[in-house]
Each structure stands twice: as structure tokens, then as C-alpha cells.
Design a protein around this motif. Structure first.
Motif, PDB file in Angstrom:
ATOM      1  N   ALA A 103       7.278   8.775  -5.998  1.00 51.96           N
ATOM      2  CA  ALA A 103       6.041   8.295  -6.281  1.00 51.96           C
ATOM      3  C   ALA A 103       5.623   7.069  -5.412  1.00 51.96           C
ATOM      4  O   ALA A 103       6.494   6.223  -5.019  1.00 51.96           O
ATOM      5  N   LEU A 104       4.422   6.985  -4.756  1.00 54.78           N
ATOM      6  CA  LEU A 104       4.091   5.962  -3.832  1.00 54.78           C
ATOM      7  C   LEU A 104       3.023   4.987  -4.483  1.00 54.78           C
ATOM      8  O   LEU A 104       2.739   4.005  -3.751  1.00 54.78           O
ATOM      9  N   GLU A 105       2.366   5.365  -5.534  1.00 56.47           N
ATOM     10  CA  GLU A 105       1.450   4.403  -6.200  1.00 56.47           C
ATOM     11  C   GLU A 105       2.183   3.451  -7.063  1.00 56.47           C
ATOM     12  O   GLU A 105       2.842   3.904  -8.001  1.00 56.47           O
ATOM     13  N   SER A 106       2.068   2.277  -7.331  1.00 51.82           N
ATOM     14  CA  SER A 106       2.461   1.051  -8.205  1.00 51.82           C
ATOM     15  C   SER A 106       1.778   1.684  -9.625  1.00 51.82           C
ATOM     16  O   SER A 106       0.606   2.068  -9.719  1.00 51.82           O
ATOM     17  N   THR A 108       0.903  -1.111  -0.009  1.00 50.52           N
ATOM     18  CA  THR A 108      -0.025  -0.070  -0.117  1.00 50.52           C
ATOM     19  C   THR A 108       0.746   1.218  -0.090  1.00 50.52           C
ATOM     20  O   THR A 108       2.103   1.193   0.143  1.00 50.52           O
ATOM     21  N   MET A 109       0.396   2.315  -0.437  1.00 50.84           N
ATOM     22  CA  MET A 109       1.010   3.721   0.007  1.00 50.84           C
ATOM     23  C   MET A 109       1.597   3.810   1.094  1.00 50.84           C
ATOM     24  O   MET A 109       2.814   4.291   1.279  1.00 50.84           O
ATOM     25  N   TYR A 110       0.858   3.468   2.282  1.00 51.98           N
ATOM     26  CA  TYR A 110       1.565   3.602   3.848  1.00 51.98           C
ATOM     27  C   TYR A 110       2.639   2.687   3.958  1.00 51.98           C
ATOM     28  O   TYR A 110       3.745   3.064   4.586  1.00 51.98           O
ATOM     29  N   ASP A 111       2.576   1.574   3.315  1.00 53.93           N
ATOM     30  CA  ASP A 111       3.599   0.508   3.381  1.00 53.93           C
ATOM     31  C   ASP A 111       5.034   1.122   2.696  1.00 53.93           C
ATOM     32  O   ASP A 111       6.148   1.090   3.120  1.00 53.93           O
TER      33      ASP A 111
END
Length: 193
Positions: A188-191, A19-22
Motif C-alpha cells: 500500500a502506498l497511502e499512509s 507522497t505516493m510517488y515518493d
């Protein structure tokens, strides 16, 4: 690589299933220096209560009269070190809500707190004093890119890196003390971004 809202460049990490948090927690945990968080009690009244029994060293950045008057509404410095679970918990609680910022510093808690306290109250051009909410990511990400070199060095002091969420919280902004330019590195945090 692609441009991000902050005007910097984002390197895209592809981390299937995270996830983004991970991803934020993973990036913070990988830092060589211990991690500290500055969480804003005014953004969520549960922050002081959560800190009370946490077992982590923490203290308000306010002292004296400000601490008495503002109490639990002030910023709290929290020493998370390299505790992966604690870092993940704080990220999951506040990411995207402008609850606070993170920093990496190899100095002891008291040194970090003493340094940061210098910036909680600033003098304006008209001579009036005002609280400076640098621990709000909305403020930090606007303030740092506009610093002069001298202001930058003074603000960072012993701190190696500041981390803040981007405006849409889909990127992690990293401000390095020894950077050539005051623009952040934007991760960036989103795959699939």
C-alpha cells in the motif's frame, strides 16, 4: 495488514510527509539489483522525446520492420540503475497512467533487452502473430498470476522482480521470480491505509 484489490495482502508503510510517488520511488531504490523501466511510447508521445536527451541508456524493444513502422509508439527499455532522482522522475511522470512497468535485474542492458524482446510478438492459438503489451501494467498484473510454472520461469528469465501499479495505483505490485505462488506482494502506498 489488509487485503488489496489484487487478492494479495498489503503491508502498510507509514511514511509521514511522503507522497505516493515518493513511496514508489523509495521502494524501487531500495532494491538490491539495478532498476530498469519499460515505458510505452504509445501511452505518451513525450516519452521518446524525454529519453532523447536524458543520458540514460535506452532502446526500443522493437527492431527491424516493427521499429520502422511503429517508431516512437513502441516500448522503450530504460536502464535507471540506482539513480534515485531518475527513478522518482519517471514514477512521478507515469504512475497511475499505465505508462509502463519496472523491473530489477542484475544483468547488463543488452541481456535484459534481448530477453524481453522474445515476448513482444507472440503466436496465438490460431497461428496469427500479435504484439504482446506485457509492459502495460494492466496487462502484466492479469497475465502473471495466470502463468503456469514453466511460463513464469520462461517469462522472468534473468529478471528477479517485476513491479506494476495496482488497478487504482494506490499499491505497488511486486512479482518475484522465486515466489511460491504467482500472486504479487501488494504494498500500500497511502499512509493510514
Amino acid at each position: 495488514m489488509h487485503g488489496c484489490r489484487s487478492g494479495g495482502w498489503c503491508s502498510v508503510r507509514r511514511c509521514g510527509g511522503m507522497t505516493m510517488y515518493d513511496r514508489v520511488a523509495d521502494l524501487l531504490i531500495r532494491e538490491a539489483a539495478p532498476i530498469f523501466a519499460i515505458m510505452d511510447g504509445a501511452r505518451d508521445r513525450a516519452i521518446p522525446r524525454a529519453l532523447h536527451g536524458s543520458g540514460f541508456r535506452h532502446q526500443s524493444l522493437y527492431d527491424g520492420r516493427a521499429a520502422e513502422e511503429l517508431g516512437s509508439f513502441g516500448p522503450y527499455l530504460i536502464e535507471l540503475g540506482g539513480d534515485a532522482q531518475a527513478i522518482e522522475d519517471w514514477v512521478r511522470t507515469g504512475w497511475g497512467k499505465s505508462f509502463g512497468v519496472y523491473l530489477a535485474c542484475d544483468q547488463p542492458f543488452d541481456v535484459v533487452r534481448r530477453h524481453l524482446r522474445r515476448f513482444t510478438l507472440v503466436e496465438l492459438k490460431n497461428g496469427r502473430k500479435a504484439y504482446f503489451r506485457f509492459y502495460d501494467p494492466r496487462v502484466l498484473r492479469l497475465f502473471l498470476p495466470h502463468c503456469t510454472y514453466e511460463e513464469w520461469i520462461q517469462f522472468f528469465g534473468p529478471i528477479g522482480t517485476f513491479f506494476a501499479e495496482s488497478e487504482d495505483a494506490k499499491s505497488l505490485l511486486r512479482f518475484f521470480r522465486d515466489a511460491e505462488e504467482p500472486e504479487p506482494t501488494c504494498l500500500a502506498l497511502e499512509s493510514g491505509s
